[in-house]
Design a protein around this motif. Structure first.
Motif, short mmCIF file in Angstrom:
data_model
loop_
_atom_site.label_atom_id
_atom_site.label_comp_id
_atom_site.label_asym_id
_atom_site.label_seq_id
_atom_site.Cartn_x
_atom_site.Cartn_y
_atom_site.Cartn_z
N MET A 102 0.83 -1.13 -0.14
CA MET A 102 0.16 -0.10 0.00
C MET A 102 1.01 1.21 -0.04
O MET A 102 0.30 2.34 -0.10
CB MET A 102 -0.78 -0.07 1.06
CG MET A 102 -2.15 -1.02 1.16
SD MET A 102 -3.19 -1.08 2.41
CE MET A 102 -4.08 0.70 2.03
N PHE A 171 -2.29 -1.62 -9.12
CA PHE A 171 -2.73 -0.28 -8.34
C PHE A 171 -2.45 0.78 -9.12
O PHE A 171 -1.46 0.90 -9.91
CB PHE A 171 -1.83 -0.10 -7.07
CG PHE A 171 -2.01 -1.35 -6.09
CD1 PHE A 171 -3.00 -1.01 -5.08
CD2 PHE A 171 -1.54 -2.59 -5.90
CE1 PHE A 171 -3.18 -1.89 -4.00
CE2 PHE A 171 -1.82 -3.20 -4.98
CZ PHE A 171 -2.66 -2.95 -3.89
N LEU A 176 -4.61 4.92 -5.12
CA LEU A 176 -4.31 4.31 -3.83
C LEU A 176 -4.02 5.53 -2.91
O LEU A 176 -4.38 5.39 -1.50
CB LEU A 176 -3.03 3.71 -4.22
CG LEU A 176 -2.14 3.01 -2.86
CD1 LEU A 176 -3.16 2.18 -2.15
CD2 LEU A 176 -0.96 2.48 -3.39
N LEU A 179 -7.58 6.63 -1.49
CA LEU A 179 -7.84 5.81 -0.38
C LEU A 179 -7.30 5.71 0.96
O LEU A 179 -7.94 5.99 1.77
CB LEU A 179 -7.49 4.05 -0.98
CG LEU A 179 -7.70 2.98 0.22
CD1 LEU A 179 -9.25 2.83 0.79
CD2 LEU A 179 -7.18 1.52 -0.48
N LYS A 180 -5.86 5.97 1.02
CA LYS A 180 -5.07 6.21 2.07
C LYS A 180 -5.43 7.68 2.65
O LYS A 180 -5.67 7.64 3.91
CB LYS A 180 -3.68 6.06 1.94
CG LYS A 180 -3.31 4.83 1.31
CD LYS A 180 -1.82 4.57 1.47
CE LYS A 180 -0.96 5.38 0.42
NZ LYS A 180 0.27 5.27 0.09
N GLU A 209 -4.94 -6.04 1.99
CA GLU A 209 -4.77 -4.70 1.08
C GLU A 209 -5.73 -4.80 -0.20
O GLU A 209 -6.33 -3.85 -0.69
CB GLU A 209 -3.36 -4.38 0.79
CG GLU A 209 -2.63 -5.31 -0.20
CD GLU A 209 -2.35 -6.84 0.37
OE1 GLU A 209 -3.49 -7.47 0.99
OE2 GLU A 209 -1.31 -7.53 0.10
N TYR A 213 -8.66 -2.30 -1.18
CA TYR A 213 -8.39 -1.48 -2.49
C TYR A 213 -9.30 -1.72 -3.55
O TYR A 213 -10.03 -0.95 -3.94
CB TYR A 213 -6.86 -1.52 -3.13
CG TYR A 213 -6.82 -0.68 -4.30
CD1 TYR A 213 -6.43 0.74 -4.17
CD2 TYR A 213 -6.69 -1.24 -5.51
CE1 TYR A 213 -6.26 1.46 -5.46
CE2 TYR A 213 -6.64 -0.51 -6.78
CZ TYR A 213 -6.21 0.54 -6.68
OH TYR A 213 -6.04 1.46 -7.75
#
Length: 268
Positions: A102, A171, A176, A179-180, A209, A213
């Motif tokens: 990630m 990814f 990504l 998302l974080k 993960e 995702y």
């Protein structure tokens, strides 16, 4: 549910590759790297091996023309900061490798990167972008705790009818990061701290993960994903015993083979 699409197995999209590994992966890792170069039908940028700083691992990276990344330089935390174990099992390293994947957006210089487990060998051609959509290779079962943690992190149930846990995934760096940021904002702490806090660490399989995702993207735009069956085969034998002839036979039915039944390294 998105309709799987048929197309020529190739893409002009350049991707990087990220493979988290530890020393006991050294028997399978060379095969994983070779298979990525043979079976991934994209222009390849960097192939990054994210691993402990060990001479044997660095030597392999030099021999295979891969970029070595010291796993302890990627995140503000290391495996030592993760306590995820019971009297019967130890999963701290397994979880750490998920957090490393990630973090691939901080390592990749391409728009996309492929994360693949160091014990999974692709045996058929793969493309991950086609027709403006990302291809996800899926299976029809998962671990219930993955979805419980997803709901705690994102505040909603996972909506995909399929599981994204299939040992490799493309990814998109921008998504990504989104998302974080979403996880960090919702919980008022870093994304990795939120994962460690919200998952039930008394459960042996409490976070994924790939599941997180994949479902995050599916919730945003189901039509932007193309889902295909993973067709992964788990083998308990040593990789050295798997002949080219057997791989050719397996490829008639499967897309990939995994060697994750070794003691202490079960990957669900």
């Amino acid at each position: 549910m998105p309709v799987p699409i048929k197309s020529t197995i190739s893409s002009k999209t350049t991707i990087d590759v990220l493979i988290p590994a530890i020393e006991k992966d050294l028997s399978t890792l060379p095969h994983v790297i070779d298979a990525v170069r043979k079976q991934v039908k994209h222009p390849l940028g960097k192939i990054m091996i994210v691993a402990p700083n060990r001479p044997r691992m660095r030597k392999l990276c030099r021999r295979k023309g891969c970029s070595f990344v010291n796993e302890n330089t990627v995140l503000p935390i290391t495996k030592k900061n993760i306590r995820y174990r019971s009297k019967k099992w130890e999963r701290s390293g397994w979880l750490f490798q998920q957090l490393l994947k990630m973090s691939g957006d901080t390592l990749s210089s391409a728009k996309y990167f492929l994360a693949i487990d160091a014990d999974t060998v692709l045996i058929r051609p793969h493309a991950f972008r086609t027709g403006g959509r990302t291809l996800f290779y899926c299976r029809n079962w998962s671990q219930p705790e993955y979805f419980k943690t997803y709901k705690k992190l994102l505040g909603k149930k996972a909506a995909s009818p399929s599981s994204f846990v299939t040992h490799y995934m493309l990814f998109e760096n921008a998504k990504l990061r989104q998302l974080k940021r979403t996880i960090a904002s919702k919980h008022g702490m870093s994304w990795h701290a939120a994962i460690l806090k919200k998952m039930d660490r008394t459960k042996q399989f409490a976070f994924s993960e790939f599941e997180t995702y994949g479902n995050f993207l599916y919730a945003q735009n189901p039509g932007g994903l193309a889902l295909r069956k993973a067709l992964n085969k788990s083998l308990s034998t040593d990789i050295a015993r798997v002949t080219p002839k057997r791989i050719k036979t397996l490829a008639k039915k499967y897309r990939s083979i995994s060697f994750h039944k070794r003691k202490g390294y079960t990957r669900k």
